[in-house]
Design a protein around this motif. Structure first.
Motif, short mmCIF file in Angstrom:
data_model
loop_
_atom_site.label_atom_id
_atom_site.label_comp_id
_atom_site.label_asym_id
_atom_site.label_seq_id
_atom_site.Cartn_x
_atom_site.Cartn_y
_atom_site.Cartn_z
N LEU A 45 0.81 -1.22 0.00
CA LEU A 45 0.00 0.00 0.00
C LEU A 45 0.84 1.27 0.00
CD1 LEU A 45 -2.97 -0.99 2.35
CD2 LEU A 45 -2.88 -0.96 -0.16
N GLU A 46 1.99 1.24 0.66
CA GLU A 46 2.85 2.44 0.67
C GLU A 46 3.32 2.76 -0.75
OE1 GLU A 46 6.95 4.15 2.76
OE2 GLU A 46 6.08 2.25 3.42
N LEU A 47 3.74 1.72 -1.48
CA LEU A 47 4.19 1.92 -2.87
C LEU A 47 3.03 2.42 -3.73
CD1 LEU A 47 6.15 1.55 -5.27
CD2 LEU A 47 5.31 -0.80 -5.44
N VAL A 48 1.86 1.82 -3.57
CA VAL A 48 0.69 2.23 -4.36
C VAL A 48 0.37 3.70 -4.11
CG1 VAL A 48 -1.78 1.86 -4.74
CG2 VAL A 48 -0.26 -0.11 -4.42
N ARG A 49 0.42 4.12 -2.86
CA ARG A 49 0.13 5.52 -2.54
C ARG A 49 1.20 6.46 -3.12
NH1 ARG A 49 -3.34 7.99 0.82
NH2 ARG A 49 -3.99 6.02 1.78
N GLU A 50 2.44 6.06 -3.04
CA GLU A 50 3.51 6.89 -3.59
C GLU A 50 3.38 7.07 -5.10
OE1 GLU A 50 7.06 4.94 -2.42
OE2 GLU A 50 7.04 5.70 -0.36
N ASN A 51 2.84 6.06 -5.77
CA ASN A 51 2.71 6.10 -7.23
C ASN A 51 1.40 6.72 -7.70
OD1 ASN A 51 5.16 4.90 -7.79
ND2 ASN A 51 4.35 2.83 -7.97
N ALA A 52 0.52 7.07 -6.78
CA ALA A 52 -0.82 7.52 -7.17
C ALA A 52 -0.79 8.73 -8.08
CB ALA A 52 -1.65 7.81 -5.92
N SER A 64 4.88 -0.13 -12.07
CA SER A 64 5.38 -0.71 -10.82
C SER A 64 4.24 -1.00 -9.85
CB SER A 64 6.40 0.24 -10.17
OG SER A 64 5.83 1.52 -9.93
N THR A 65 3.16 -0.22 -9.91
CA THR A 65 2.00 -0.52 -9.09
C THR A 65 1.33 -1.80 -9.55
OG1 THR A 65 1.54 1.78 -8.48
CG2 THR A 65 -0.33 0.27 -8.46
N VAL A 66 1.20 -1.97 -10.85
CA VAL A 66 0.61 -3.20 -11.38
C VAL A 66 1.45 -4.40 -11.01
CG1 VAL A 66 -0.09 -4.43 -13.48
CG2 VAL A 66 -0.56 -1.98 -13.25
N GLU A 67 2.79 -4.27 -11.11
CA GLU A 67 3.67 -5.36 -10.73
C GLU A 67 3.51 -5.70 -9.25
OE1 GLU A 67 5.59 -7.33 -12.59
OE2 GLU A 67 4.76 -6.31 -14.34
N GLU A 95 -12.28 -6.91 -0.34
CA GLU A 95 -11.69 -6.12 0.73
C GLU A 95 -10.30 -5.63 0.34
OE1 GLU A 95 -10.80 -6.19 5.55
OE2 GLU A 95 -11.76 -7.93 4.60
N GLY A 96 -9.55 -6.45 -0.37
CA GLY A 96 -8.24 -6.02 -0.84
C GLY A 96 -8.34 -4.84 -1.79
N VAL A 97 -9.33 -4.85 -2.67
CA VAL A 97 -9.54 -3.73 -3.59
C VAL A 97 -9.90 -2.47 -2.81
CG1 VAL A 97 -10.92 -2.85 -5.51
CG2 VAL A 97 -10.16 -5.24 -5.51
N MET A 98 -10.72 -2.60 -1.77
CA MET A 98 -11.06 -1.45 -0.92
C MET A 98 -9.80 -0.83 -0.32
SD MET A 98 -14.37 -2.87 1.18
CE MET A 98 -15.86 -3.44 0.38
N ARG A 99 -8.90 -1.68 0.16
CA ARG A 99 -7.68 -1.18 0.78
C ARG A 99 -6.80 -0.46 -0.26
NH1 ARG A 99 -5.87 -6.15 4.90
NH2 ARG A 99 -7.92 -6.39 5.92
N ILE A 100 -6.72 -1.02 -1.46
CA ILE A 100 -5.94 -0.37 -2.51
C ILE A 100 -6.55 0.98 -2.84
CG2 ILE A 100 -5.29 -0.51 -4.95
CD1 ILE A 100 -5.10 -3.55 -4.56
N ASP A 104 -4.95 4.50 -3.88
CA ASP A 104 -5.04 4.99 -5.25
C ASP A 104 -6.34 4.46 -5.87
OD1 ASP A 104 -4.83 5.70 -7.90
OD2 ASP A 104 -2.91 4.72 -8.26
N SER A 105 -7.28 5.34 -6.12
CA SER A 105 -8.58 4.94 -6.66
C SER A 105 -8.45 4.23 -8.00
CB SER A 105 -9.49 6.16 -6.82
OG SER A 105 -9.62 6.88 -5.62
N SER A 106 -7.62 4.78 -8.87
CA SER A 106 -7.49 4.21 -10.22
C SER A 106 -6.85 2.83 -10.18
CB SER A 106 -6.67 5.14 -11.11
OG SER A 106 -7.40 6.33 -11.39
N ALA A 107 -5.87 2.64 -9.32
CA ALA A 107 -5.25 1.31 -9.19
C ALA A 107 -6.28 0.30 -8.73
CB ALA A 107 -4.08 1.37 -8.22
#
Length: 419
Positions: A45-52, A64-67, A95-100, A104-107
């Protein structure tokens, strides 16, 4: 006994036979896979947020978010076991999608959309499945189900021409599923032209929901999902995937996917509002801290409670539905229509939770750099998705309550009532 696959579906009675078996071990395994997956999601989640910000700037989710999402097992959640999939309990996936979405909404949006199509592939001809997962269990398909392109039947299959729009996550897909009213066509990404200039929006920008154009593309019959097979309980995929996950309603799963992004986005938006209100002073009157405003207290409580309530309702319903499937039973249509309405309502509640707070967010909330802006725009886009049609969903639900005759099966839209 080895299953012998044929082109022709067996009778519904033959397909229903395994439902009398004991699937308790299957259920335990699917739930355990869900727990491992959720733990892995927390680790990215930290990486996903940084890439948002890349999602917003580039009009597609960062590679990198997709990976990172691939590494969690997300895209093999609904892949059949024999192809290396997890056949995970749906509530955990959602629930995992909710956390993502909180990062990042788009991710989150493409996580849901690119994965849910694996479920449809699992209902199709085994040859389609073999081709789809030949390179591994994380293969992804985008879609455009609105039947706005053209197709004609030819020897051995169909010929497609035209443009299909709003194919979310197509930049990260290897296949595209295209709608043709009562059938869907599965096409390799190499056979389509992506219009990268077709995606010019203000909300969910990173989903890259671009248009695709086909010119005289041949689709063999085995790459076609004839929805009448689902209506008749004769999915060709059941020849090899006759297990509880695939006995569930494909369209219930599909229509329940976008709401997870809306819920996670709303929760993050509310948290951003709370954090900004901790340090904000009112500029009129005394200049007292905004956090001491009793009207703000009520609005925050109402917004937070509303979104948390629909979140738990969504997850609890899918826990219940999966348990029913593992008992070899089918969820009654009235309960599926209730879910259909509740998912649409949950998107509306998620959107309204932030608009409820907006009048007291302060002038700074209008600044383009304020993260509340992006959250609001993303929720506005989600509210316009087809699954968010609360009025239509209410009509289907209440018709089921009163025992009124539904519209006869004819296409993708009417199938939802029956299966």
């Amino acid at each position: 006994m080895k299953t012998i696959y044929t082109d022709q579906p067996r009778s519904a009675e033959e397909y229903l036979a395994p439902r009398a078996d004991d699937w308790s071990d299957y259920r335990v395994r699917a739930l355990a896979e869900g727990e491992k997956y959720l733990a892995a999601i927390d680790g990215i989640l930290e990486l996903v947020r940084e890439n948002a910000h890349h999602s917003e700037e580039d009009g597609k989710v960062a590679d990198s978010t997709v990976e990172a999402m691939i590494s969690t097992g997300l895209f093999r959640s609904f892949t059949p076991l024999q192809y290396g999939g997890l056949e995970m309990a749906p509530a955990a996936f959602y629930e995992g999608v909710m956390r993502i979405a909180e990062a990042d909404s788009s991710a989150a949006w493409i996580a849901g959309q690119l994965n849910i199509h694996a479920y449809e592939i699992a209902l199709m001809d085994k040859r389609m499945q073999d081709e789809f997962w030949v390179d591994g269990p994380d293969t992804r398909a985008s879609s455009s189900y609105a039947p706005i392109g053209k197709w004609e039947e030819v020897e051995g299959g169909y010929r497609l021409n035209g443009t299909w729009t709003f194919s979310s996550g197509v930049d990260h897909a290897s296949w595209v599923i295209l709608g043709g009213r009562d059938r869907n066509f599965v096409v390799p990404i190499e056979d389509v032209i992506i219009d990268h200039n077709s995606w010019d929006v203000q909300g969910l920008k990173g989903t890259g929901s671009k248009a695709v154009t086909l010119t005289d593309v041949f689709v063999p019959r085995y790459r076609t999902h004839h929805l009448i097979d689902t209506y008749n309980d004769q999915n060709l995929g059941w020849e090899v995937n006759n297990r509880p996950l695939y006995w569930m309603s494909w369209l219930s799963l599909f229509n329940s996917t976008p709401v997870n992004t809306a819920i996670g986005t709303a929760l993050d938006g509310i948290n951003i509002f709370i954090e900004q209100s901790r340090v904000r002073l009112t500029r009129q009157g005394t200049g007292a801290p905004a956090a001491q405003n009793p009207f703000l207290h009520l609005k925050v409580a109402e917004s937070l409670s509303g979104v948390r309530t629909v979140k738990q309702r969504q997850l609890n319903t899918w826990r219940e539905f999966f348990d029913i499937a593992c008992e070899g039973k089918e969820v009654p249509s009235i309960d599926r229509m209730r879910l259909r309405y509740e998912t649409a309502e949950a998107i509306a509640i998620s959107f309204e939770s932030l608009t409820h707070l907006w009048p007291i967010a302060g002038a700074a909330a209008s600044a383009s750099f304020n993260p509340l802006q992006q959250k609001l725009r993303d929720l506005m886009a989600a509210r316009n998705h087809g699954s968010a049609g609360k009025e239509l969903a209410a009509g289907q639900y209440v018709k089921a309550i009163f025992g009124l005759e539904p519209a006869p099966f004819s296409d993708f839209g009417t199938l939802a009532f029956y299966k």
